[in-house]
Design a protein around this motif. Structure first.
Motif, PDB file in Angstrom:
ATOM      1  N   ALA A  37      -3.327 -23.571  31.418  1.00 10.95           N
ATOM      2  CA  ALA A  37      -3.426 -25.013  31.625  1.00 10.95           C
ATOM      3  C   ALA A  37      -4.587 -25.430  32.529  1.00 10.95           C
ATOM      4  CB  ALA A  37      -2.114 -25.550  32.186  1.00 10.95           C
ATOM      5  N   THR A  38      -4.998 -24.566  33.463  1.00 12.26           N
ATOM      6  CA  THR A  38      -6.054 -24.940  34.406  1.00 12.26           C
ATOM      7  C   THR A  38      -7.128 -23.852  34.447  1.00 12.26           C
ATOM      8  OG1 THR A  38      -5.065 -23.842  36.334  1.00 12.26           O
ATOM      9  CG2 THR A  38      -4.327 -26.109  35.829  1.00 12.26           C
ATOM     10  N   PRO A  39      -8.349 -24.209  34.817  1.00  9.85           N
ATOM     11  CA  PRO A  39      -9.403 -23.191  34.942  1.00  9.85           C
ATOM     12  C   PRO A  39      -9.041 -22.108  35.951  1.00  9.85           C
ATOM     13  CG  PRO A  39     -10.355 -25.394  34.937  1.00  9.85           C
ATOM     14  CD  PRO A  39      -8.868 -25.579  35.037  1.00  9.85           C
ATOM     15  N   GLU A  40      -8.355 -22.491  37.027  1.00 11.45           N
ATOM     16  CA  GLU A  40      -7.990 -21.511  38.052  1.00 11.45           C
ATOM     17  C   GLU A  40      -7.020 -20.473  37.492  1.00 11.45           C
ATOM     18  OE1 GLU A  40      -9.534 -25.140  39.722  1.00 11.45           O
ATOM     19  OE2 GLU A  40      -7.782 -24.818  38.431  1.00 11.45           O
ATOM     20  N   ARG A  41      -6.021 -20.933  36.747  1.00 12.58           N
ATOM     21  CA  ARG A  41      -5.050 -20.012  36.173  1.00 12.58           C
ATOM     22  C   ARG A  41      -5.671 -19.162  35.072  1.00 12.58           C
ATOM     23  NH1 ARG A  41      -0.001 -24.041  35.428  1.00 12.58           N
ATOM     24  NH2 ARG A  41       0.637 -22.479  33.890  1.00 12.58           N
ATOM     25  N   ARG A  69     -14.268  -9.692  24.159  1.00  8.34           N
ATOM     26  CA  ARG A  69     -13.381 -10.131  23.076  1.00  8.34           C
ATOM     27  C   ARG A  69     -12.329 -11.124  23.561  1.00  8.34           C
ATOM     28  NH1 ARG A  69     -11.796  -4.114  21.180  1.00  8.34           N
ATOM     29  NH2 ARG A  69     -13.817  -3.394  20.408  1.00  8.34           N
ATOM     30  N   LEU A  70     -12.263 -11.347  24.869  1.00  5.35           N
ATOM     31  CA  LEU A  70     -11.251 -12.246  25.442  1.00  5.35           C
ATOM     32  C   LEU A  70     -11.885 -13.586  25.790  1.00  5.35           C
ATOM     33  CD1 LEU A  70      -8.411 -12.780  26.653  1.00  5.35           C
ATOM     34  CD2 LEU A  70      -9.267 -11.819  28.808  1.00  5.35           C
ATOM     35  N   SER A  71     -11.330 -14.662  25.269  1.00  3.55           N
ATOM     36  CA  SER A  71     -11.769 -16.011  25.626  1.00  3.55           C
ATOM     37  C   SER A  71     -10.560 -16.800  26.103  1.00  3.55           C
ATOM     38  CB  SER A  71     -12.426 -16.705  24.428  1.00  3.55           C
ATOM     39  OG  SER A  71     -11.517 -16.774  23.336  1.00  3.55           O
ATOM     40  N   THR A  72     -10.810 -17.867  26.840  1.00  5.97           N
ATOM     41  CA  THR A  72      -9.727 -18.707  27.346  1.00  5.97           C
ATOM     42  C   THR A  72      -9.946 -20.150  26.908  1.00  5.97           C
ATOM     43  OG1 THR A  72     -10.856 -19.085  29.458  1.00  5.97           O
ATOM     44  CG2 THR A  72      -9.331 -17.221  29.353  1.00  5.97           C
ATOM     45  N   VAL A  73      -8.836 -20.853  26.705  1.00  5.59           N
ATOM     46  CA  VAL A  73      -8.881 -22.272  26.361  1.00  5.59           C
ATOM     47  C   VAL A  73      -7.835 -22.990  27.212  1.00  5.59           C
ATOM     48  CG1 VAL A  73      -9.713 -21.927  23.998  1.00  5.59           C
ATOM     49  CG2 VAL A  73      -7.248 -21.939  24.449  1.00  5.59           C
ATOM     50  N   PRO A  74      -8.013 -24.303  27.442  1.00 12.87           N
ATOM     51  CA  PRO A  74      -7.100 -25.028  28.324  1.00 12.87           C
ATOM     52  C   PRO A  74      -5.879 -25.622  27.630  1.00 12.87           C
ATOM     53  CG  PRO A  74      -8.971 -26.413  27.793  1.00 12.87           C
ATOM     54  CD  PRO A  74      -9.220 -25.094  27.128  1.00 12.87           C
ATOM     55  N   ALA A  75      -5.773 -25.455  26.309  1.00 10.19           N
ATOM     56  CA  ALA A  75      -4.655 -26.074  25.589  1.00 10.19           C
ATOM     57  C   ALA A  75      -4.350 -25.289  24.324  1.00 10.19           C
ATOM     58  CB  ALA A  75      -4.988 -27.525  25.219  1.00 10.19           C
ATOM     59  N   VAL A  76      -3.087 -25.322  23.922  1.00 14.19           N
ATOM     60  CA  VAL A  76      -2.673 -24.637  22.697  1.00 14.19           C
ATOM     61  C   VAL A  76      -3.398 -25.213  21.492  1.00 14.19           C
ATOM     62  CG1 VAL A  76      -0.684 -24.099  21.224  1.00 14.19           C
ATOM     63  CG2 VAL A  76      -0.422 -24.104  23.710  1.00 14.19           C
ATOM     64  N   THR A  77      -3.682 -26.502  21.531  1.00 11.92           N
ATOM     65  CA  THR A  77      -4.364 -27.161  20.408  1.00 11.92           C
ATOM     66  C   THR A  77      -5.795 -26.681  20.219  1.00 11.92           C
ATOM     67  OG1 THR A  77      -4.905 -28.979  21.905  1.00 11.92           O
ATOM     68  CG2 THR A  77      -2.947 -29.242  20.516  1.00 11.92           C
ATOM     69  N   GLU A  78      -6.310 -25.876  21.159  1.00 17.93           N
ATOM     70  CA  GLU A  78      -7.662 -25.338  21.035  1.00 17.93           C
ATOM     71  C   GLU A  78      -7.676 -23.863  20.647  1.00 17.93           C
ATOM     72  OE1 GLU A  78     -10.455 -26.419  24.099  1.00 17.93           O
ATOM     73  OE2 GLU A  78      -9.301 -28.219  24.618  1.00 17.93           O
ATOM     74  N   LEU A  79      -6.515 -23.323  20.300  1.00 14.05           N
ATOM     75  CA  LEU A  79      -6.472 -21.944  19.811  1.00 14.05           C
ATOM     76  C   LEU A  79      -7.210 -21.850  18.472  1.00 14.05           C
ATOM     77  CD1 LEU A  79      -2.743 -21.000  20.552  1.00 14.05           C
ATOM     78  CD2 LEU A  79      -4.778 -20.327  21.862  1.00 14.05           C
ATOM     79  N   PRO A  80      -7.715 -20.690  18.129  1.00 13.83           N
ATOM     80  CA  PRO A  80      -8.445 -20.565  16.855  1.00 13.83           C
ATOM     81  C   PRO A  80      -7.504 -20.716  15.661  1.00 13.83           C
ATOM     82  CG  PRO A  80      -8.165 -18.418  17.899  1.00 13.83           C
ATOM     83  CD  PRO A  80      -7.733 -19.433  18.909  1.00 13.83           C
TER      84      PRO A  80
END
Length: 281
Positions: free
Chosen positions: A35-39, A70-81
């Protein structure tokens, strides 16, 4: 057997980071939602540390530097590939939260098998009115890279091909799979919590010390870890929540001991806070 090419993990805590680790090690491209950049940064750091330890112990062929891209992060489930083949949610044990996460994942990743890492909540209740044919339980164990078991939890509406695919993927991660029908606590949590609660009652009653109770189970029954130390590892708050859920579903034999409630109220949650039934400082 091959692991999924593209997978997503929702929640970057201890379990989510561990699941990301084993997927990366198997060659999967992983997107982790936090949910957050820190997490998100903390989760990425946890995965990096876990991979480094595994490599240093000879449990991982490739160094972390080759796996972490190979690991990326996104801030919301709606931004998953949208191409994700597998989505594993590893958020806290809250039914509404899990349903909300998987509903978003179902829309965002239309072809993915949707897996909940819940250790006790009903998979049928989580899947209801979402995408039940492709939703199941995929219960990993802590620490994920070291624990061999994955408990796949089925329900009446899940498609057989989703179960078959999830099983193949789990085995490609090096796990042994058991298939369990959706029931309160499944197989492992139900038995594990029952023993753990009885160990806490014995400690509460002064039957033996925490160390001696655990030593008895390790040496007498060949448990790799005693039930009280395991409770510290899982988290006393997590065990309390599961026990309360099981008590509501299965009756008073799962009623949490007062000692467990008191420790949680004092913030003595186990290893993550430095103290539970043992001193972790």
């Amino acid at each position: 057997m091959t692991a999924p090419t593209v997978a997503a993990v929702v929640g970057g805590g201890t379990m989510g980071a561990g699941i990301a680790h084993v997927l990366l090690a198997a060659g999967t491209r992983v997107t982790l939602a936090e949910a957050t950049p820190e997490r998100a940064a903390a989760a990425r750091d946890a995965v990096a540390v876990s991979l480094r330890k595994a490599h240093d112990r000879g449990k991982l062929d490739l160094p972390p530097e080759q796996l972490l891209p190979r690991l990326s992060t996104v801030p919301a489930v709606t931004e998953l590939p949208p191409t994700a083949e597998l989505v594993v949610e590893a958020v806290p044990e809250d039914l509404d939260l899990k349903r909300r996460v998987l509903a978003e994942a179902a829309n965002t990743c239309p072809r993915a098998v949707l897996a909940s890492n819940t250790s006790a909540l009903s998979i049928a209740a989580i899947a209801a009115d979402l995408a039940p044919a492709r939703t199941l339980g995929m219960h990993f164990f802590n620490p994920v890279p070291a624990q061999e078991l994955v408990e796949l939890v089925t329900h009446d509406a899940v498609a057989e091909n989703a179960v078959t695919q999830a099983r193949a993927w789990a085995e490609a991660l090096g796990k042994t799979v058991i298939i369990v029908r959706d029931a309160p606590g499944f197989a492992t949590s139900r038995l594990g919590v029952a023993v753990g609660l009885e160990a806490i009652r014995m400690l509460e009653e002064g039957v033996a010390s925490a160390e001696d109770i655990d030593t008895g189970m390790r040496l007498g029954y060949r448990w790799p870890m005693g039930p009280l130390r395991l409770t510290d590892l899982v988290g006393l708050d997590v065990r309390l929540a599961i026990a309360e859920h099981l008590a509501g579903e299965l009756g008073p034999r799962f009623t949490p001991p007062q000692l467990l409630r008191d420790k949680v109220a004092r913030g003595e949650l186990g290893r993550k806070t430095g103290r539970g039934f043992f001193d972790w400082t």
